[in-house]
Design an enzyme around this catalytic site. Structure first.
Site, PDB file in Angstrom:
ATOM      1  CG  HIS A  93      13.533  29.857  -9.864  1.00 33.28           C
ATOM      2  ND1 HIS A  93      14.706  30.488  -9.527  1.00 33.28           N
ATOM      3  CD2 HIS A  93      13.361  28.863  -8.963  1.00 33.28           C
ATOM      4  CE1 HIS A  93      15.237  29.886  -8.468  1.00 33.28           C
ATOM      5  NE2 HIS A  93      14.430  28.902  -8.092  1.00 33.28           N
ATOM      6  CG  HIS A  95       9.947  26.201  -6.979  1.00 36.96           C
ATOM      7  ND1 HIS A  95      10.750  25.100  -7.163  1.00 36.96           N
ATOM      8  CD2 HIS A  95      10.773  27.196  -6.529  1.00 36.96           C
ATOM      9  CE1 HIS A  95      12.008  25.407  -6.835  1.00 36.96           C
ATOM     10  NE2 HIS A  95      12.042  26.670  -6.449  1.00 36.96           N
TER      11      HIS A  95
HETATM   12  P1  5GP Z   1      15.799  27.483  -5.462  1.00 39.92           P
HETATM   13  O1  5GP Z   1      16.793  28.422  -6.099  1.00 39.92           O
HETATM   14  O2  5GP Z   1      14.371  27.948  -5.657  1.00 39.92           O
HETATM   15  O3  5GP Z   1      16.123  27.217  -4.015  1.00 39.92           O
HETATM   16  O4  5GP Z   1      15.928  26.074  -6.180  1.00 39.92           O
HETATM   17  C1  5GP Z   1      16.330  25.953  -7.506  1.00 39.92           C
HETATM   18  C2  5GP Z   1      15.585  24.816  -8.172  1.00 39.92           C
HETATM   19  O5  5GP Z   1      16.138  24.665  -9.484  1.00 39.92           O
HETATM   20  C3  5GP Z   1      15.712  23.447  -7.476  1.00 39.92           C
HETATM   21  O6  5GP Z   1      14.407  22.915  -7.286  1.00 39.92           O
HETATM   22  C4  5GP Z   1      16.556  22.615  -8.432  1.00 39.92           C
HETATM   23  O7  5GP Z   1      16.185  21.253  -8.471  1.00 39.92           O
HETATM   24  C5  5GP Z   1      16.324  23.297  -9.779  1.00 39.92           C
HETATM   25  N1  5GP Z   1      17.489  23.220 -10.658  1.00 39.92           N
HETATM   26  C6  5GP Z   1      18.776  23.508 -10.333  1.00 39.92           C
HETATM   27  N2  5GP Z   1      19.587  23.357 -11.398  1.00 39.92           N
HETATM   28  C7  5GP Z   1      18.785  22.965 -12.423  1.00 39.92           C
HETATM   29  C8  5GP Z   1      19.051  22.660 -13.799  1.00 39.92           C
HETATM   30  O8  5GP Z   1      20.178  22.719 -14.291  1.00 39.92           O
HETATM   31  N3  5GP Z   1      17.984  22.298 -14.556  1.00 39.92           N
HETATM   32  C9  5GP Z   1      16.717  22.232 -14.046  1.00 39.92           C
HETATM   33  N4  5GP Z   1      15.743  21.861 -14.884  1.00 39.92           N
HETATM   34  N5  5GP Z   1      16.432  22.516 -12.763  1.00 39.92           N
HETATM   35  C10 5GP Z   1      17.458  22.877 -11.953  1.00 39.92           C
END
Ligand code: 5GP
Length: 132
Positions: A93, A95
């Site tokens: 993903h 951001h």
């Molecule tokens: P990373 O994997 O890049 O460290 O962070 C994952 C991102 O996904 C975080 O910013 C977190 O807030 C977001 N996130 C985690 N679980 C969910 C979810 O169930 N729904 C949504 N919309 N965002 C999520």
């Protein structure tokens, strides 16, 4: 086991979607760093961005660019910051984070906002309407 983002793709858990096509989905981060913080994913579950096939990665970035333009049109900001971490959710993903004036606003370990469901719904609707 399917990632939480694959469950969003499958409609098994809800998300505030802002843009979608056959290959990609963009939806609001549930704990945004700034209002409008959006995640862009390939629907195919690939854990790590640098495992994504070159052609798909190119199309993902072009899709993310279109989403970023829609976010930019929906919130007051100087730039859309772009980041990839992936330590929490092992489903590639990108951001997209609206920034005002400081690199410190992109603090992945810092405090997050807790918008209401109504605020998230209104933001998603606005970004959707600006997506071209
Ligand atoms: P990373 O994997 O890049 O460290 O962070 C994952 C991102 O996904 C975080 O910013 C977190 O807030 C977001 N996130 C985690 N679980 C969910 C979810 O169930 N729904 C949504 N919309 N965002 C999520």
């Amino acid at each position: 086991m399917a990632s939480i983002f694959s469950k969003i793709v499958a409609g098994e858990i809800p998300a505030y979607k802002v843009a979608e096509n056959d290959e990609f989905l963009a939806f609001l981060d549930i704990n945004p760093m700034a209002m409008g913080h959006t995640l862009v994913i390939p629907k195919q579950e690939i854990p790590y961005i640098f495992e994504v096939d070159d052609d798909l990665l190119g199309r993902l970035m072009v899709f993310a660019k279109r989403v970023a333009k829609a976010v930019e049109a929906s919130v007051t900001c100087a730039r859309i910051g772009v980041g990839v971490v992936g330590l929490e959710v092992p489903h590639c993903h990108i951001h997209l984070i609206p920034l005002q004036n400081s690199v410190g606003e992109m603090n992945f370990g810092g405090p997050k906002l807790s918008p209401s469901q109504e605020e998230l719904a209104a933001m998603a609707q606005k970004i959707q309407s600006n997506f071209k």
